[in-house]
Design an enzyme around this catalytic site. Sequence first.
Site, PDB file in Angstrom:
ATOM      1  N   CYS A  78      -2.401  -0.404   7.453  1.00  0.00           N
ATOM      2  CA  CYS A  78      -1.573   0.795   7.365  1.00  0.00           C
ATOM      3  C   CYS A  78      -1.566   1.566   8.680  1.00  0.00           C
ATOM      4  CB  CYS A  78      -2.039   1.669   6.210  1.00  0.00           C
ATOM      5  SG  CYS A  78      -1.706   0.897   4.608  1.00  0.00           S
ATOM      6  N   GLU A 135       0.919   3.870   1.841  1.00  0.00           N
ATOM      7  CA  GLU A 135       1.412   4.291   3.155  1.00  0.00           C
ATOM      8  C   GLU A 135       2.605   3.458   3.598  1.00  0.00           C
ATOM      9  OE1 GLU A 135      -3.204   4.448   3.477  1.00  0.00           O
ATOM     10  OE2 GLU A 135      -1.705   3.354   2.313  1.00  0.00           O
ATOM     11  N   CYS A 171      -6.093   2.082   5.863  1.00  0.00           N
ATOM     12  CA  CYS A 171      -6.777   0.855   6.305  1.00  0.00           C
ATOM     13  C   CYS A 171      -6.175   0.414   7.640  1.00  0.00           C
ATOM     14  CB  CYS A 171      -6.620  -0.233   5.247  1.00  0.00           C
ATOM     15  SG  CYS A 171      -4.942  -0.889   5.112  1.00  0.00           S
ATOM     16  N   HIS A 196       0.844  -1.195   0.000  1.00  0.00           N
ATOM     17  CA  HIS A 196       0.000   0.000   0.000  1.00  0.00           C
ATOM     18  C   HIS A 196       0.880   1.245   0.000  1.00  0.00           C
ATOM     19  CE1 HIS A 196      -3.920  -1.902   1.766  1.00  0.00           C
ATOM     20  NE2 HIS A 196      -3.356  -2.677   0.846  1.00  0.00           N
TER      21      HIS A 196
END
Length: 159
Positions: free
Chosen positions: A95, A64, A92, A62
């Site tokens: 993260c 992040e 999410c 992801h």
Amino acid sequence: MTSDTLLADFQSHEHWLREALAEARLASEKGEVPVGAVMVREGRLIGRGHNQVEALGDPTAHAEVLAIGAAAGEGPDWRLDGSVLYVTLEPCTMCCGAILLARVSKVVFGVTDPRAGGAVSTARLFEGNPYRQKVEVVGGILAPECGALLKDFFLGRRD
């Protein structure tokens, strides 16, 4: 806090979130869900990332997590105390865990994720976390632009 300070913070948040939007556009061009992130410490960009789940075949890739990983090598050690993560979509739960473990001080995001957002929408992982890490959260910065990028991406997938 004065109105001048609030205005300066808002303008700074917009500036860095536009950098994250540029990362999100890169993800979209590659067929990835268009989420982008940048890490900033003391007014300096120290890490950037965009979703690369498909390209890397890695469900943890992801924006992040990639931005945090890039930033971790920029300081005296891996701890990101005093840093700000700017991300186009509310992080999410995975993260949020990475943000806590990396000791990120503030998260500024564009649009909420009512289905999977872990900061304010669902799990609220920064509140009362077991690490006792305080993470300030600011949401809604450039939300229309961030939301439109995601909406256009998914509309294009349905055609």
